[in-house]
Design a protein around this motif. Sequence first.
Motif, PDB file in Angstrom:
ATOM      1  N   ILE A   7      20.581 -63.879  16.806  1.00  0.00           N
ATOM      2  CA  ILE A   7      19.438 -63.328  16.084  1.00  0.00           C
ATOM      3  C   ILE A   7      18.217 -64.176  16.429  1.00  0.00           C
ATOM      4  O   ILE A   7      18.156 -65.361  16.086  1.00  0.00           O
ATOM      5  CB  ILE A   7      19.672 -63.334  14.558  1.00  0.00           C
ATOM      6  CG1 ILE A   7      20.911 -62.496  14.194  1.00  0.00           C
ATOM      7  CG2 ILE A   7      18.439 -62.818  13.827  1.00  0.00           C
ATOM      8  CD1 ILE A   7      21.269 -62.523  12.717  1.00  0.00           C
ATOM      9  N   ASN A   8      17.285 -63.616  17.144  1.00  0.00           N
ATOM     10  CA  ASN A   8      16.072 -64.336  17.512  1.00  0.00           C
ATOM     11  C   ASN A   8      15.120 -64.390  16.310  1.00  0.00           C
ATOM     12  O   ASN A   8      14.875 -63.374  15.659  1.00  0.00           O
ATOM     13  CB  ASN A   8      15.390 -63.654  18.695  1.00  0.00           C
ATOM     14  CG  ASN A   8      16.248 -63.705  19.953  1.00  0.00           C
ATOM     15  OD1 ASN A   8      16.824 -64.742  20.258  1.00  0.00           O
ATOM     16  ND2 ASN A   8      16.345 -62.587  20.657  1.00  0.00           N
ATOM     17  N   ALA A  38      16.617 -54.404  14.008  1.00  0.00           N
ATOM     18  CA  ALA A  38      17.560 -54.138  15.095  1.00  0.00           C
ATOM     19  C   ALA A  38      17.276 -52.734  15.615  1.00  0.00           C
ATOM     20  O   ALA A  38      16.915 -51.833  14.846  1.00  0.00           O
ATOM     21  CB  ALA A  38      19.001 -54.240  14.610  1.00  0.00           C
ATOM     22  N   ASP A  39      17.423 -52.541  16.914  1.00  0.00           N
ATOM     23  CA  ASP A  39      17.153 -51.244  17.532  1.00  0.00           C
ATOM     24  C   ASP A  39      18.433 -50.621  18.066  1.00  0.00           C
ATOM     25  O   ASP A  39      19.289 -51.321  18.637  1.00  0.00           O
ATOM     26  CB  ASP A  39      16.156 -51.404  18.682  1.00  0.00           C
ATOM     27  CG  ASP A  39      14.786 -51.836  18.197  1.00  0.00           C
ATOM     28  OD1 ASP A  39      14.273 -51.213  17.251  1.00  0.00           O
ATOM     29  OD2 ASP A  39      14.227 -52.809  18.744  1.00  0.00           O
ATOM     30  N   GLU A  44      24.231 -48.310  21.186  1.00  0.00           N
ATOM     31  CA  GLU A  44      24.581 -49.562  20.507  1.00  0.00           C
ATOM     32  C   GLU A  44      23.360 -50.182  19.839  1.00  0.00           C
ATOM     33  O   GLU A  44      22.227 -49.915  20.204  1.00  0.00           O
ATOM     34  CB  GLU A  44      25.191 -50.546  21.500  1.00  0.00           C
ATOM     35  CG  GLU A  44      24.255 -50.972  22.625  1.00  0.00           C
ATOM     36  CD  GLU A  44      24.889 -51.999  23.541  1.00  0.00           C
ATOM     37  OE1 GLU A  44      25.856 -52.670  23.122  1.00  0.00           O
ATOM     38  OE2 GLU A  44      24.418 -52.124  24.685  1.00  0.00           O
ATOM     39  N   TRP A  45      23.652 -51.004  18.829  1.00  0.00           N
ATOM     40  CA  TRP A  45      22.606 -51.747  18.132  1.00  0.00           C
ATOM     41  C   TRP A  45      22.305 -53.021  18.900  1.00  0.00           C
ATOM     42  O   TRP A  45      23.211 -53.801  19.190  1.00  0.00           O
ATOM     43  CB  TRP A  45      23.049 -52.073  16.703  1.00  0.00           C
ATOM     44  CG  TRP A  45      23.085 -50.858  15.809  1.00  0.00           C
ATOM     45  CD1 TRP A  45      24.182 -50.146  15.430  1.00  0.00           C
ATOM     46  CD2 TRP A  45      21.949 -50.228  15.193  1.00  0.00           C
ATOM     47  NE1 TRP A  45      23.814 -49.098  14.618  1.00  0.00           N
ATOM     48  CE2 TRP A  45      22.444 -49.130  14.450  1.00  0.00           C
ATOM     49  CE3 TRP A  45      20.580 -50.481  15.197  1.00  0.00           C
ATOM     50  CZ2 TRP A  45      21.614 -48.278  13.715  1.00  0.00           C
ATOM     51  CZ3 TRP A  45      19.749 -49.644  14.467  1.00  0.00           C
ATOM     52  CH2 TRP A  45      20.258 -48.559  13.742  1.00  0.00           C
ATOM     53  N   THR A  46      21.024 -53.215  19.234  1.00  0.00           N
ATOM     54  CA  THR A  46      20.640 -54.333  20.093  1.00  0.00           C
ATOM     55  C   THR A  46      19.385 -55.029  19.566  1.00  0.00           C
ATOM     56  O   THR A  46      18.767 -54.586  18.597  1.00  0.00           O
ATOM     57  CB  THR A  46      20.342 -53.826  21.521  1.00  0.00           C
ATOM     58  OG1 THR A  46      19.225 -52.922  21.475  1.00  0.00           O
ATOM     59  CG2 THR A  46      21.537 -53.110  22.114  1.00  0.00           C
ATOM     60  N   ASP A  47      19.016 -56.104  20.250  1.00  0.00           N
ATOM     61  CA  ASP A  47      17.760 -56.820  20.012  1.00  0.00           C
ATOM     62  C   ASP A  47      17.614 -57.225  18.540  1.00  0.00           C
ATOM     63  O   ASP A  47      16.625 -56.893  17.880  1.00  0.00           O
ATOM     64  CB  ASP A  47      16.565 -55.963  20.457  1.00  0.00           C
ATOM     65  CG  ASP A  47      15.265 -56.781  20.544  1.00  0.00           C
ATOM     66  OD1 ASP A  47      15.361 -58.026  20.513  1.00  0.00           O
ATOM     67  OD2 ASP A  47      14.183 -56.173  20.606  1.00  0.00           O
ATOM     68  N   LEU A  48      18.601 -57.955  18.038  1.00  0.00           N
ATOM     69  CA  LEU A  48      18.564 -58.404  16.649  1.00  0.00           C
ATOM     70  C   LEU A  48      17.523 -59.510  16.521  1.00  0.00           C
ATOM     71  O   LEU A  48      17.528 -60.477  17.280  1.00  0.00           O
ATOM     72  CB  LEU A  48      19.937 -58.932  16.218  1.00  0.00           C
ATOM     73  CG  LEU A  48      21.170 -58.079  16.574  1.00  0.00           C
ATOM     74  CD1 LEU A  48      22.421 -58.698  15.979  1.00  0.00           C
ATOM     75  CD2 LEU A  48      20.996 -56.642  16.127  1.00  0.00           C
ATOM     76  N   LEU A 118      21.047 -59.862   6.968  1.00  0.00           N
ATOM     77  CA  LEU A 118      20.602 -60.028   5.592  1.00  0.00           C
ATOM     78  C   LEU A 118      20.618 -61.494   5.161  1.00  0.00           C
ATOM     79  O   LEU A 118      19.616 -62.015   4.636  1.00  0.00           O
ATOM     80  CB  LEU A 118      21.499 -59.204   4.668  1.00  0.00           C
ATOM     81  CG  LEU A 118      21.301 -59.381   3.166  1.00  0.00           C
ATOM     82  CD1 LEU A 118      19.890 -59.015   2.751  1.00  0.00           C
ATOM     83  CD2 LEU A 118      22.323 -58.545   2.402  1.00  0.00           C
ATOM     84  N   THR A 119      21.729 -62.172   5.359  1.00  0.00           N
ATOM     85  CA  THR A 119      21.835 -63.554   4.888  1.00  0.00           C
ATOM     86  C   THR A 119      20.925 -64.498   5.671  1.00  0.00           C
ATOM     87  O   THR A 119      20.376 -65.453   5.099  1.00  0.00           O
ATOM     88  CB  THR A 119      23.292 -64.040   4.967  1.00  0.00           C
ATOM     89  OG1 THR A 119      23.806 -63.840   6.292  1.00  0.00           O
ATOM     90  CG2 THR A 119      24.168 -63.275   3.979  1.00  0.00           C
ATOM     91  N   THR A 120      20.723 -64.225   6.954  1.00  0.00           N
ATOM     92  CA  THR A 120      19.803 -65.056   7.738  1.00  0.00           C
ATOM     93  C   THR A 120      18.370 -64.878   7.245  1.00  0.00           C
ATOM     94  O   THR A 120      17.606 -65.846   7.125  1.00  0.00           O
ATOM     95  CB  THR A 120      19.902 -64.711   9.236  1.00  0.00           C
ATOM     96  OG1 THR A 120      21.261 -64.838   9.669  1.00  0.00           O
ATOM     97  CG2 THR A 120      19.035 -65.650  10.073  1.00  0.00           C
ATOM     98  N   LEU A 121      18.011 -63.635   6.943  1.00  0.00           N
ATOM     99  CA  LEU A 121      16.672 -63.353   6.420  1.00  0.00           C
ATOM    100  C   LEU A 121      16.469 -64.025   5.059  1.00  0.00           C
ATOM    101  O   LEU A 121      15.433 -64.656   4.816  1.00  0.00           O
ATOM    102  CB  LEU A 121      16.481 -61.841   6.289  1.00  0.00           C
ATOM    103  CG  LEU A 121      15.150 -61.375   5.678  1.00  0.00           C
ATOM    104  CD1 LEU A 121      13.977 -61.744   6.573  1.00  0.00           C
ATOM    105  CD2 LEU A 121      15.182 -59.864   5.425  1.00  0.00           C
TER     106      LEU A 121
END
Length: 355
Positions: A7-8, A38-39, A44-48, A118-121
């Motif tokens: 996660i950037n 995320a896109d 697939e879900w990418t670029d978190l 969520l938890t990182t945010l």
Amino acid sequence: MKTTLQINITKTSKSRLQETDFDNLVFGKSISDHMFVADYKNGEWTDLRIEPYAPLHLMPANSTLHYGQSIFEGMKAYKNEAGEVLLFRADANQKRLNESAVRMCIPEIPAEIFMEGLTTLLDLDRAWIPNKLGHSLYIRPFIFATDDYLGVRPSETYKFMIFTCPVGDYYSKPVSVKVEQKYTRAAEGGTGFAKAAGNYAASLYPALQAQKLGYDQLLWTDGKTHQNIEESGTMNVMFMINDTLITAPTHTGTILKGITRDSVLKIAKEMGYTVEERFLTVSELENALKKGALQEAFGTGTAATIAHIATIHVNGTDYELPAKPSYAFSHQVLKKLDDIKYGKVADTRGWIMKF
């Protein structure tokens, strides 16, 4: 905190924290510094990533703007006396978001992305979480279509986002409600069970008409007969009649499977109350009001938790409900929920994630 995903994180250069009046919070007005994004593309879900809360860039042909492919969730985080972050039943919100996604032809969000994003945010913006009883950090995860295309079909690209805002009480006093027997919120086979943006858009006009008459919310009835009480505009609704707790069932697919609703029902059963998940008819409600048999009526939801109902309008008459004593069920269950959410009692049900 530890994450297994890449996660950037781009931190804001200027926090708005010091500009926020935590003693006078208006629900949904003060937004925290960062958002998770995320896109979805190519299956697939990418670029978190986490980045500063900022405007989005959308094209005029964005498919959500035209066809309403948008779903969301609402949840809360709290702080205990030790300053730890407590998340209430986040796993249930993640599962419900995906139930909505399936109905709206939106790709499901993997649990790992939802929970770690969520938890990182929250860890990054933990200073935004109020430590005052009755206050919390409201969390809004949502997904919407991003195709730049006017054809009527499910989008091929999507954006999943989470942002947060510190909040106080949603309702500052008991609410007045009007039984709605003309307009329909949801019908069987429709999207009533999903937290789809369009459901709320369709409810705004009838709710506004009720507000013009002095009522805070509607009590929606079923779309076929308008004789069965379903839910209120922003919450599930419950009635205590002859010491029996009655609330509408969710099997029809017209009612949101409220997480607070489920929590209240579980606690009520533990307390020894009889619980009936069935439709209360308008005539049954009216008779109970006339005879004084309705002991309590209240809404349940993430925003309001427990919203006491003071007035019910049905068939042209306003019925005033007496003030609830401290030993009333709704007060007891609110205290039990608050004690769990703020870490004042041990979590014996696996409802709390702490970090």
